[in-house]
Structure formats: C-alpha cells, structure tokens
Design a protein around this motif. Structure first.
Motif, PDB file in Angstrom:
ATOM      1  N   THR A  93      76.299  25.716  98.819  1.00 32.03           N
ATOM      2  CA  THR A  93      76.690  24.375  98.386  1.00 32.03           C
ATOM      3  C   THR A  93      78.206  24.261  98.303  1.00 32.03           C
ATOM      4  O   THR A  93      78.793  23.255  98.721  1.00 32.03           O
ATOM      5  CB  THR A  93      76.051  24.050  97.022  1.00 32.03           C
ATOM      6  OG1 THR A  93      74.621  24.066  97.158  1.00 32.03           O
ATOM      7  CG2 THR A  93      76.490  22.673  96.531  1.00 32.03           C
ATOM      8  N   ARG A  94      78.847  25.273  97.775  1.00 32.28           N
ATOM      9  CA  ARG A  94      80.314  25.265  97.712  1.00 32.28           C
ATOM     10  C   ARG A  94      80.911  25.159  99.113  1.00 32.28           C
ATOM     11  O   ARG A  94      81.866  24.412  99.335  1.00 32.28           O
ATOM     12  CB  ARG A  94      80.811  26.537  97.020  1.00 32.28           C
ATOM     13  CG  ARG A  94      82.319  26.655  96.958  1.00 32.28           C
ATOM     14  CD  ARG A  94      82.735  27.896  96.195  1.00 32.28           C
ATOM     15  NE  ARG A  94      82.149  29.107  96.744  1.00 32.28           N
ATOM     16  CZ  ARG A  94      82.581  29.717  97.845  1.00 32.28           C
ATOM     17  NH1 ARG A  94      83.609  29.212  98.513  1.00 32.28           N
ATOM     18  NH2 ARG A  94      82.007  30.816  98.280  1.00 32.28           N
ATOM     19  N   ILE A  95      80.333  25.899 100.060  1.00 32.21           N
ATOM     20  CA  ILE A  95      80.825  25.854 101.436  1.00 32.21           C
ATOM     21  C   ILE A  95      80.567  24.476 102.057  1.00 32.21           C
ATOM     22  O   ILE A  95      81.422  23.915 102.749  1.00 32.21           O
ATOM     23  CB  ILE A  95      80.158  26.950 102.283  1.00 32.21           C
ATOM     24  CG1 ILE A  95      80.491  28.338 101.716  1.00 32.21           C
ATOM     25  CG2 ILE A  95      80.588  26.854 103.742  1.00 32.21           C
ATOM     26  CD1 ILE A  95      79.664  29.461 102.324  1.00 32.21           C
ATOM     27  N   ALA A  96      79.382  23.938 101.811  1.00 31.25           N
ATOM     28  CA  ALA A  96      79.011  22.643 102.389  1.00 31.25           C
ATOM     29  C   ALA A  96      79.916  21.521 101.898  1.00 31.25           C
ATOM     30  O   ALA A  96      80.272  20.613 102.656  1.00 31.25           O
ATOM     31  CB  ALA A  96      77.548  22.328 102.058  1.00 31.25           C
ATOM     32  N   LEU A  97      80.309  21.569 100.629  1.00 35.16           N
ATOM     33  CA  LEU A  97      81.177  20.532 100.084  1.00 35.16           C
ATOM     34  C   LEU A  97      82.576  20.589 100.679  1.00 35.16           C
ATOM     35  O   LEU A  97      83.302  19.597 100.675  1.00 35.16           O
ATOM     36  CB  LEU A  97      81.264  20.662  98.565  1.00 35.16           C
ATOM     37  CG  LEU A  97      79.998  20.352  97.777  1.00 35.16           C
ATOM     38  CD1 LEU A  97      80.254  20.498  96.280  1.00 35.16           C
ATOM     39  CD2 LEU A  97      79.467  18.969  98.087  1.00 35.16           C
ATOM     40  N   ALA A  98      82.941  21.751 101.198  1.00 33.10           N
ATOM     41  CA  ALA A  98      84.300  21.939 101.716  1.00 33.10           C
ATOM     42  C   ALA A  98      84.415  21.650 103.207  1.00 33.10           C
ATOM     43  O   ALA A  98      85.485  21.833 103.786  1.00 33.10           O
ATOM     44  CB  ALA A  98      84.768  23.372 101.446  1.00 33.10           C
ATOM     45  N   THR A  99      83.326  21.196 103.838  1.00 39.32           N
ATOM     46  CA  THR A  99      83.387  20.943 105.277  1.00 39.32           C
ATOM     47  C   THR A  99      82.782  19.597 105.625  1.00 39.32           C
ATOM     48  O   THR A  99      81.845  19.133 104.969  1.00 39.32           O
ATOM     49  CB  THR A  99      82.653  22.051 106.073  1.00 39.32           C
ATOM     50  OG1 THR A  99      82.782  21.781 107.488  1.00 39.32           O
ATOM     51  CG2 THR A  99      81.170  22.092 105.725  1.00 39.32           C
ATOM     52  N   HIS A 100      83.348  18.973 106.657  1.00 42.19           N
ATOM     53  CA  HIS A 100      82.777  17.739 107.184  1.00 42.19           C
ATOM     54  C   HIS A 100      81.933  18.018 108.427  1.00 42.19           C
ATOM     55  O   HIS A 100      81.343  17.091 108.991  1.00 42.19           O
ATOM     56  CB  HIS A 100      83.896  16.759 107.565  1.00 42.19           C
ATOM     57  CG  HIS A 100      84.740  17.260 108.705  1.00 42.19           C
ATOM     58  ND1 HIS A 100      85.736  18.210 108.527  1.00 42.19           N
ATOM     59  CD2 HIS A 100      84.732  16.976 110.036  1.00 42.19           C
ATOM     60  CE1 HIS A 100      86.306  18.467 109.701  1.00 42.19           C
ATOM     61  NE2 HIS A 100      85.717  17.733 110.632  1.00 42.19           N
ATOM     62  N   GLN A 101      81.863  19.273 108.848  1.00 43.00           N
ATOM     63  CA  GLN A 101      81.175  19.629 110.090  1.00 43.00           C
ATOM     64  C   GLN A 101      79.671  19.761 109.849  1.00 43.00           C
ATOM     65  O   GLN A 101      79.209  20.681 109.196  1.00 43.00           O
ATOM     66  CB  GLN A 101      81.749  20.937 110.642  1.00 43.00           C
ATOM     67  CG  GLN A 101      83.220  20.820 111.028  1.00 43.00           C
ATOM     68  CD  GLN A 101      83.847  22.171 111.310  1.00 43.00           C
ATOM     69  OE1 GLN A 101      83.599  23.138 110.607  1.00 43.00           O
ATOM     70  NE2 GLN A 101      84.681  22.227 112.341  1.00 43.00           N
ATOM     71  N   GLN A 102      78.929  18.826 110.414  1.00 45.99           N
ATOM     72  CA  GLN A 102      77.489  18.799 110.202  1.00 45.99           C
ATOM     73  C   GLN A 102      76.820  20.041 110.784  1.00 45.99           C
ATOM     74  O   GLN A 102      75.806  20.514 110.241  1.00 45.99           O
ATOM     75  CB  GLN A 102      76.891  17.536 110.832  1.00 45.99           C
ATOM     76  CG  GLN A 102      75.418  17.304 110.513  1.00 45.99           C
ATOM     77  CD  GLN A 102      75.134  17.167 109.031  1.00 45.99           C
ATOM     78  OE1 GLN A 102      75.988  16.680 108.275  1.00 45.99           O
ATOM     79  NE2 GLN A 102      73.956  17.575 108.599  1.00 45.99           N
ATOM     80  N   GLU A 103      77.378  20.572 111.864  1.00 45.32           N
ATOM     81  CA  GLU A 103      76.799  21.786 112.458  1.00 45.32           C
ATOM     82  C   GLU A 103      76.818  22.942 111.460  1.00 45.32           C
ATOM     83  O   GLU A 103      75.846  23.696 111.351  1.00 45.32           O
ATOM     84  CB  GLU A 103      77.577  22.184 113.719  1.00 45.32           C
ATOM     85  CG  GLU A 103      77.404  21.247 114.893  1.00 45.32           C
ATOM     86  CD  GLU A 103      78.344  21.607 116.025  1.00 45.32           C
ATOM     87  OE1 GLU A 103      77.891  22.211 117.013  1.00 45.32           O
ATOM     88  OE2 GLU A 103      79.548  21.280 115.922  1.00 45.32           O
ATOM     89  N   LYS A 104      77.916  23.074 110.734  1.00 39.51           N
ATOM     90  CA  LYS A 104      78.020  24.151 109.756  1.00 39.51           C
ATOM     91  C   LYS A 104      77.050  23.926 108.600  1.00 39.51           C
ATOM     92  O   LYS A 104      76.400  24.867 108.126  1.00 39.51           O
ATOM     93  CB  LYS A 104      79.454  24.263 109.244  1.00 39.51           C
ATOM     94  CG  LYS A 104      79.650  25.397 108.255  1.00 39.51           C
ATOM     95  CD  LYS A 104      81.104  25.522 107.780  1.00 39.51           C
ATOM     96  CE  LYS A 104      82.005  26.085 108.835  1.00 39.51           C
ATOM     97  NZ  LYS A 104      83.329  26.499 108.266  1.00 39.51           N
TER      98      LYS A 104
END
Length: 240
Positions: free
Chosen positions: A98-109
C-alpha cells in the motif's frame, strides 16, 4: 412513516472507500506537510494540492484490491477473505504494498503489487524475507524493468511463437540490446535507460547479463531468483 430499509453493499469492493477526506489519511498528510520548512501559506497550498489525489489513490487501491480478493474467493476452494486478518504475512505485505502503491501513478506497478498480494493471500508467495526483497524491488523498479527481465527470460519463445521468428533466425538479432528493442519497443532510442535497467537487474541478482551488447542468444541470463520474482508478479491465472 415507516423507516427506509437498510441497503447492504452488493460486494466487498463497494464498501471502499468508507471514509472521506477528513479521515486519518487527510490528517496525516496535513501533519507531514506542516512539518516541512515552509511558510504557513505554502503549507496550506501543498495540503490542498497533494492531499486529495493521495486520498483518491488510497481509495482506488483498496477498492481494486478488495474487488480482486472477492473474485479470488469465488475461484479458490477454501479461501476466505475474513481469514486474512490472521495471516500476518499477508498483513505485512499489504502494508508495504500500500505504501508503494500510494507513491506511484503507474497502474502497471499497482497491478503487479496486487498480483503479489493475491499470491500471498492463497499461500503461493515466497517466504517472509524474499517477500520483502521482491516488494522492495518493485518499489524501485520501473515497469520497464519487469518487461526487460521478462524479455530476457522468455524472449526466445515469444519471438518464435508470437513474432514468427524461426529458431535458425534468432542469431540475426546479434545481441540482447536488439532483443529488448524488439520486445520492448518503447525503449527504442533509450540506450542509456536500457543499460541502467540491465545494471539494476544484475545488481539485484535477477540477471547475469552485463550489458545490451552481449551476444544473443547466449544461454540463460535470468537467475532462479529473477524467475521467481517474475512468477510472484504474474496474474494468479497467468501461464508462463
């Protein structure tokens, strides 16, 4: 007048988001911004600009994850979402992802992170330590890292099966740089980035390839650690 009946959500994913922008995420962001060495007006501006999209990212992330877990429950015998609360490995991975997801706009990631969480949820993930190693790699990698690693792993078969290249013609590519350009066309003309990606993959222990100029085909250049990393990020039903 009779009271209106309570309407239940049709699915787990519809329960997200349950809170609005005044929740703990909002307060936390304001606290972080307030601690920055800026003037009060700048802090308020940053809070107004950054908090709404971060809250939106969080809400979208949990809604997507909830929806995929719900679908998984219908496909995997014996898998129950409520049991995940007792799965410490899954809880730890979800906090990190979740921490990683909040820090990226890249849907693939974000999609790859969800794939990893689904694997862990059904007990198909790596051990605790490798789980952290792999999630740390996802955090620092670009989607292009994963595409290049996959091209190095299964590129030969992809060229034969999807691009109709004859086995006897594989040598015409000459080097791995040409293989990457063929299978990851968006990296065409970005030789410096390709070298950085190859260096990153090698430093992580995912690949033994030293550079794009190495002759192709040159045997297996993806390590077992790299292969397991790719499998960890695949769709649960995806075939190699």
């Amino acid at each position: 007048m009779a009271e209106k009946p309570i309407t239940l959500f049709d699915s787990l994913s519809e329960r997200y988001p349950e809170r609005d922008d005044t929740d703990s995420m909002h307060r936390g962001m304001r606290a972080v911004i307030a601690a920055a060495p800026f003037g009060g007006s700048v802090n308020e501006l940053l809070s107004a600009v950054l908090t709404p999209p971060l809250v939106r990212r969080r809400d979208e992330w949990f809604k997507e994850l909830a929806g995929r877990l719900e679908k998984l429950e219908g496909k995997v015998d014996g898998f129950k979402i409520e049991k995940l609360a007792d799965n410490e490995q899954f809880v730890s991975a979800t906090v990190q992802a979740t921490r990683i997801a909040l820090a990226t706009h890249q849907q693939e990631k974000r999609k790859m992170l969800q794939n990893a969480l689904l694997k862990i949820a059904v007990g198909d993930g790596p051990g605790d330590e490798m789980q952290q190693v792999y999630l740390n790699a996802v955090e620092t990698f670009l989607p292009s890292h994963i595409k290049v690693l996959r091209a190095l792993w299964s590129g030969t078969q992809e060229l034969i099966n999807k691009h109709h290249v004859k086995p006897t013609e594989l040598g015409n590519l000459l080097n791995y740089g040409n293989l990457i350009r063929r299978l990851v066309p968006e990296l065409e003309g970005h030789d410096g980035l390709v070298q950085c990606i190859i260096t990153d993959l090698r430093s992580r222990g995912f690949s033994t390839l030293s550079g794009p100029e190495a002759g192709f085909p040159g045997g297996s250049v993806v390590t077992n650690v790299g292969i397991n990393f790719l499998r960890f990020l695949m769709e649960p039903e995806e075939k190699e």
